[in-house]
Design a protein around this motif. Structure first.
Motif, PDB file in Angstrom:
ATOM      1  N   VAL A  35     -44.628 -27.759 -15.076  1.00 45.71           N
ATOM      2  CA  VAL A  35     -43.200 -27.990 -15.273  1.00 45.71           C
ATOM      3  C   VAL A  35     -42.676 -28.955 -14.213  1.00 45.71           C
ATOM      4  N   ASN A  36     -41.784 -29.843 -14.652  1.00 35.71           N
ATOM      5  CA  ASN A  36     -41.099 -30.757 -13.752  1.00 35.71           C
ATOM      6  C   ASN A  36     -39.682 -30.231 -13.541  1.00 35.71           C
ATOM      7  N   LEU A  37     -39.412 -29.723 -12.342  1.00 34.88           N
ATOM      8  CA  LEU A  37     -38.081 -29.237 -11.994  1.00 34.88           C
ATOM      9  C   LEU A  37     -37.434 -30.250 -11.057  1.00 34.88           C
ATOM     10  N   ASP A  38     -36.664 -31.138 -11.626  1.00 33.55           N
ATOM     11  CA  ASP A  38     -35.935 -32.147 -10.855  1.00 33.55           C
ATOM     12  C   ASP A  38     -36.856 -32.955  -9.941  1.00 33.55           C
ATOM     13  N   GLY A  39     -38.017 -33.310 -10.459  1.00 34.46           N
ATOM     14  CA  GLY A  39     -38.964 -34.134  -9.716  1.00 34.46           C
ATOM     15  C   GLY A  39     -40.029 -33.356  -8.970  1.00 34.46           C
ATOM     16  N   ASP A  40     -39.860 -32.053  -8.816  1.00 36.90           N
ATOM     17  CA  ASP A  40     -40.875 -31.210  -8.185  1.00 36.90           C
ATOM     18  C   ASP A  40     -41.725 -30.583  -9.278  1.00 36.90           C
ATOM     19  N   LEU A  41     -43.050 -30.639  -9.108  1.00 40.44           N
ATOM     20  CA  LEU A  41     -43.975 -30.139 -10.125  1.00 40.44           C
ATOM     21  C   LEU A  41     -44.520 -28.772  -9.739  1.00 40.44           C
ATOM     22  N   TYR A  42     -44.559 -27.881 -10.728  1.00 41.63           N
ATOM     23  CA  TYR A  42     -45.075 -26.528 -10.532  1.00 41.63           C
ATOM     24  C   TYR A  42     -45.997 -26.181 -11.689  1.00 41.63           C
ATOM     25  N   ALA A  43     -46.970 -25.304 -11.413  1.00 38.92           N
ATOM     26  CA  ALA A  43     -47.886 -24.860 -12.453  1.00 38.92           C
ATOM     27  C   ALA A  43     -48.103 -23.359 -12.334  1.00 38.92           C
ATOM     28  N   VAL A  44     -48.013 -22.677 -13.479  1.00 41.28           N
ATOM     29  CA  VAL A  44     -48.273 -21.241 -13.561  1.00 41.28           C
ATOM     30  C   VAL A  44     -49.171 -20.996 -14.772  1.00 41.28           C
ATOM     31  N   GLU A  45     -49.782 -19.822 -14.790  1.00 48.36           N
ATOM     32  CA  GLU A  45     -50.587 -19.489 -15.958  1.00 48.36           C
ATOM     33  C   GLU A  45     -49.675 -19.406 -17.175  1.00 48.36           C
ATOM     34  N   ASP A  46     -50.117 -19.993 -18.266  1.00 52.29           N
ATOM     35  CA  ASP A  46     -49.322 -20.037 -19.500  1.00 52.29           C
ATOM     36  C   ASP A  46     -49.536 -18.746 -20.291  1.00 52.29           C
ATOM     37  N   ARG A  47     -49.198 -17.615 -19.620  1.00 53.95           N
ATOM     38  CA  ARG A  47     -49.383 -16.311 -20.244  1.00 53.95           C
ATOM     39  C   ARG A  47     -48.432 -15.324 -19.594  1.00 53.95           C
ATOM     40  N   CYS A  48     -47.603 -14.715 -20.396  1.00 56.15           N
ATOM     41  CA  CYS A  48     -46.681 -13.704 -19.902  1.00 56.15           C
ATOM     42  C   CYS A  48     -47.478 -12.513 -19.359  1.00 56.15           C
ATOM     43  N   GLU A  54     -47.879 -16.977 -24.891  1.00 53.92           N
ATOM     44  CA  GLU A  54     -47.719 -18.254 -24.204  1.00 53.92           C
ATOM     45  C   GLU A  54     -46.296 -18.443 -23.683  1.00 53.92           C
ATOM     46  N   LEU A  55     -46.157 -18.703 -22.393  1.00 50.00           N
ATOM     47  CA  LEU A  55     -44.855 -19.016 -21.825  1.00 50.00           C
ATOM     48  C   LEU A  55     -44.372 -20.388 -22.270  1.00 50.00           C
ATOM     49  N   SER A  56     -45.294 -21.269 -22.628  1.00 51.14           N
ATOM     50  CA  SER A  56     -44.915 -22.619 -23.075  1.00 51.14           C
ATOM     51  C   SER A  56     -44.107 -22.586 -24.369  1.00 51.14           C
ATOM     52  N   ALA A  57     -44.158 -21.478 -25.104  1.00 48.88           N
ATOM     53  CA  ALA A  57     -43.343 -21.331 -26.311  1.00 48.88           C
ATOM     54  C   ALA A  57     -41.933 -20.869 -25.965  1.00 48.88           C
ATOM     55  N   GLY A  58     -41.719 -20.565 -24.687  1.00 52.48           N
ATOM     56  CA  GLY A  58     -40.448 -20.009 -24.253  1.00 52.48           C
ATOM     57  C   GLY A  58     -39.402 -21.039 -23.911  1.00 52.48           C
ATOM     58  N   VAL A  59     -38.341 -20.553 -23.291  1.00 50.40           N
ATOM     59  CA  VAL A  59     -37.178 -21.369 -22.960  1.00 50.40           C
ATOM     60  C   VAL A  59     -37.183 -21.676 -21.471  1.00 50.40           C
ATOM     61  N   LEU A  60     -37.157 -22.971 -21.151  1.00 51.72           N
ATOM     62  CA  LEU A  60     -37.111 -23.423 -19.774  1.00 51.72           C
ATOM     63  C   LEU A  60     -35.656 -23.500 -19.309  1.00 51.72           C
ATOM     64  N   ASP A  61     -35.372 -22.943 -18.136  1.00 52.11           N
ATOM     65  CA  ASP A  61     -34.059 -23.060 -17.509  1.00 52.11           C
ATOM     66  C   ASP A  61     -34.242 -23.856 -16.215  1.00 52.11           C
ATOM     67  N   LEU A  78     -40.693 -20.284 -11.728  1.00 54.28           N
ATOM     68  CA  LEU A  78     -41.783 -21.251 -11.816  1.00 54.28           C
ATOM     69  C   LEU A  78     -42.265 -21.720 -10.449  1.00 54.28           C
ATOM     70  N   ARG A  79     -41.467 -21.527  -9.416  1.00 57.62           N
ATOM     71  CA  ARG A  79     -41.859 -21.975  -8.079  1.00 57.62           C
ATOM     72  C   ARG A  79     -42.891 -21.061  -7.437  1.00 57.62           C
ATOM     73  N   ASP A  80     -42.837 -19.763  -7.752  1.00 52.36           N
ATOM     74  CA  ASP A  80     -43.784 -18.839  -7.126  1.00 52.36           C
ATOM     75  C   ASP A  80     -44.428 -17.850  -8.111  1.00 52.36           C
ATOM     76  N   GLY A  81     -44.032 -17.878  -9.378  1.00 56.86           N
ATOM     77  CA  GLY A  81     -44.651 -17.036 -10.395  1.00 56.86           C
ATOM     78  C   GLY A  81     -44.098 -15.626 -10.509  1.00 56.86           C
ATOM     79  N   VAL A  92     -46.924 -14.060 -12.547  1.00 58.34           N
ATOM     80  CA  VAL A  92     -47.965 -14.863 -13.191  1.00 58.34           C
ATOM     81  C   VAL A  92     -48.599 -15.719 -12.105  1.00 58.34           C
ATOM     82  N   PRO A  93     -49.908 -15.972 -12.202  1.00 53.46           N
ATOM     83  CA  PRO A  93     -50.568 -16.787 -11.179  1.00 53.46           C
ATOM     84  C   PRO A  93     -49.978 -18.195 -11.107  1.00 53.46           C
TER      85      PRO A  93
END
Length: 111
Positions: A35-48, A54-61, A78-81, A92-93
């Motif tokens: 995910v790109n949050l205002d230019g900062d990139l974060y990655a988490v497992e795509d699993r609730c 899949e979290l990728s089917a969800g709503v990003l705020d 998304l910053r720390d899971g 989430v990892p």
């Protein structure tokens, strides 16, 4: 120990602020959400962590920096899971992200 293998996500131009992109780490078999949050990139497992969905089917705020699972409404930072509300209680990892040679890369760094 083997050198870490990074997974290509997309070019930097293809993931704009407020957008998310799922990718599959073929080395570990893990689905990852970048995910790109205002230019900062974060990655988490795509699993609730509440249900295997899949979290990728969800709503990003982007303002809150969270994603909401569409199955039961669990939200994750998304910053720390960490889980932000029930029905999820476990985080989430979180995974590393790097930008290199105009591309975005991530990897499952768990042992």
């Amino acid at each position: 120990m083997n050198a870490p293998t990074w997974t290509f996500v997309c070019t930097s131009a293809e993931l704009l602020p407020g957008e998310m992109r799922p990718v599959f780490d073929e080395v570990t078999g893990t689905a990852i959400l970048v995910v790109n949050l205002d230019g900062d990139l974060y990655a988490v497992e795509d699993r609730c962590s509440h249900e295997d969905f899949e979290l990728s089917a969800g709503v990003l705020d982007p303002a809150e920096g969270s994603v909401e699972c569409v199955l039961h409404g669990a939200r994750f930072d998304l910053r720390d899971g960490r889980a932000l509300c029930a029905p999820a209680y476990s985080p989430v990892p979180k995974f590393p992200v790097k930008v290199e040679h105009g591309g975005i890369w991530t990897r499952d760094d768990r042992d």
